[in-house]
Scaffold this active site. Structure first.
Site, PDB file in Angstrom:
ATOM      1  N   ARG A  57      -9.676  -8.043   3.339  1.00  0.00           N
ATOM      2  CA  ARG A  57      -8.569  -7.638   4.207  1.00  0.00           C
ATOM      3  C   ARG A  57      -8.595  -6.132   4.434  1.00  0.00           C
ATOM      4  NH1 ARG A  57      -2.975  -6.255   3.401  1.00  0.00           N
ATOM      5  NH2 ARG A  57      -1.543  -7.215   4.904  1.00  0.00           N
TER       6      ARG A  57
ATOM      7  N   GLN B  72       0.465 -12.177   9.591  1.00  0.00           N
ATOM      8  CA  GLN B  72       0.966 -10.961   8.950  1.00  0.00           C
ATOM      9  C   GLN B  72       0.099  -9.739   9.269  1.00  0.00           C
ATOM     10  OE1 GLN B  72      -0.276  -9.501   5.401  1.00  0.00           O
ATOM     11  NE2 GLN B  72       1.539 -10.067   4.225  1.00  0.00           N
TER      12      GLN B  72
ATOM     13  N   GLN C 235       0.826  -1.203   0.000  1.00  0.00           N
ATOM     14  CA  GLN C 235       0.000   0.000   0.000  1.00  0.00           C
ATOM     15  C   GLN C 235       0.862   1.255   0.000  1.00  0.00           C
ATOM     16  OE1 GLN C 235      -3.420  -0.722   2.270  1.00  0.00           O
ATOM     17  NE2 GLN C 235      -4.175   1.351   2.221  1.00  0.00           N
TER      18      GLN C 235
ATOM     19  N   SER D  21       3.653  -6.644   2.578  1.00  0.00           N
ATOM     20  CA  SER D  21       2.312  -6.603   3.158  1.00  0.00           C
ATOM     21  C   SER D  21       1.288  -7.185   2.183  1.00  0.00           C
ATOM     22  CB  SER D  21       1.978  -5.166   3.587  1.00  0.00           C
ATOM     23  OG  SER D  21       0.790  -5.129   4.342  1.00  0.00           O
ATOM     24  N   LEU D  22       0.362  -6.371   1.639  1.00  0.00           N
ATOM     25  CA  LEU D  22      -0.618  -6.923   0.692  1.00  0.00           C
ATOM     26  C   LEU D  22       0.079  -7.563  -0.503  1.00  0.00           C
ATOM     27  CD1 LEU D  22      -1.473  -5.384  -2.280  1.00  0.00           C
ATOM     28  CD2 LEU D  22      -1.712  -3.508  -0.679  1.00  0.00           C
TER      29      LEU D  22
ATOM     30  N   HIS E 147      -0.432  -3.708  10.939  1.00  0.00           N
ATOM     31  CA  HIS E 147       0.680  -4.546  11.410  1.00  0.00           C
ATOM     32  C   HIS E 147       1.046  -4.282  12.870  1.00  0.00           C
ATOM     33  CE1 HIS E 147       1.191  -6.199   7.460  1.00  0.00           C
ATOM     34  NE2 HIS E 147       1.240  -4.988   6.950  1.00  0.00           N
TER      35      HIS E 147
END
Length: 312
Positions: free
Chosen positions: A119, A252, A9, A94-95, A203
């Site tokens: 998500r 995660q 992101q 991440s994503l 996170h």
């Protein structure tokens, strides 16, 4: 040896994917498949905005994934390149880990889009707006960032969210704690702390409600063994076993993105070339982490794809 890597992101921008779709039917098919899976005109939002809507987590996550996969698919289909033959590892920030799993055949495209939509929605809903915050620490290594987070917490949540490279760490938690951390940066030998324009504290343990929702969704998701191992964010190590991949995707959500360690570990595993698809955010981080002995390439446009075909 090569690693194919996928951004997270923050790499979204109005206009993303537009030129690629105009040039390639393969790219258009990817964007249409994602639109059909989500039941929304995500690609139109990617092309035309408004930026505020594209930046919403629930839109940004599948959009960034779709753009990266479209870029990779054009390379594969029109260029005749197979990821399984040209890449030794995949990884994503991440994503981007979902994108990496999709790229490596572990999760199909439509399912990946739905998971990222969920998500994004779940992460947004986990913490009321204004309760959490994130900040980028510039000129901070991991030891300084951890010491600062501990000092600023004062009974609230304040943890390292992203260990991006030796000069940039992101912290996440309660807004009060993050504000205190930004005020304390100089005391900890850190150059600067910048509050990030995010809608939730990603996170960190405050994301547990989102992790619970993803555990339920991933429990019902078919995951195949990927064509090549995936360097998992929370381990900074290669994983191929579907049940472990599923478990780590849940971890995660609340866990640290160990990107600096991942870049170093991939280099130590023999990777000499990192190819970033759909963005140019990760490549500088990789260079700062793994050093000048590795090469990086950002593949975004048709010109980039044609240049990459000559190298691959």
């Amino acid at each position: 040896m090569r690693a194919f890597i996928f951004p997270g992101q923050g790499s979204q921008a109005v206009g993303m994917g537009k030129a690629l779709a105009e040039a390639s039917a393969v790219a258009r098919e990817v964007f249409q498949e994602v639109d059909d899976a989500l039941g929304q005109s995500l690609f139109r939002l990617m092309c035309d905005g408004p930026e505020a809507d594209l930046t919403l987590t629930e839109n940004a996550q599948p959009a960034i994934m779709a753009n990266a996969i479209a870029t990779l698919r054009v390379l594969e289909v029109e260029g005749g390149v197979k990821l399984s033959e040209k890449a030794h590892f995949v990884a994503g920030h991440s994503l981007g880990e979902y994108t990496a799993l999709c790229a490596a055949g572990a999760i199909d495209l439509a399912t990946t889009a739905k998971l990222l939509k969920l998500r994004g929605t779940a992460m947004q809903a986990a913490v009321p707006v204004g309760v959490g915050a994130m900040a980028a620490l510039l000129g901070a290594d991991i030891a300084k960032a951890e010491a600062l987070a501990a000092a600023a917490a004062q009974g609230e949540t304040c943890t390292v969210a992203n260990d991006n490279d030796p000069t940039q760490v992101v912290i996440s938690g309660h807004k009060g704690a993050i504000d205190r951390a930004v005020e304390l940066v100089k005391d900890h030998g850190i150059k600067r702390g910048i509050l990030l324009p995010v809608s939730a504290p990603f996170h960190c343990p405050l994301m547990q409600p989102a992790a619970d929702r993803m555990a339920e969704a991933l429990g019902q998701t078919a995951i195949n063994a990927p064509y090549v191992p995936v360097f998992a964010n929370v381990l900074a190590a290669p994983v191929s076993e579907p049940d472990e991949l599923r478990r780590l995707l849940v971890e995660q959500v609340t866990g640290r993105v160990r990107w600096r360690e991942s870049a170093i570990a991939m280099r130590d595993a023999g990777v000499t070339h990192f190819c970033e698809f759909g963005g140019k955010v990760l490549s500088p981080m990789v260079k700062r982490s793994a050093g000048d002995e590795v090469a990086t390439t950002s593949i975004i446009s048709m010109d980039d794809i044609e240049a990459a075909l000559k190298e691959l």
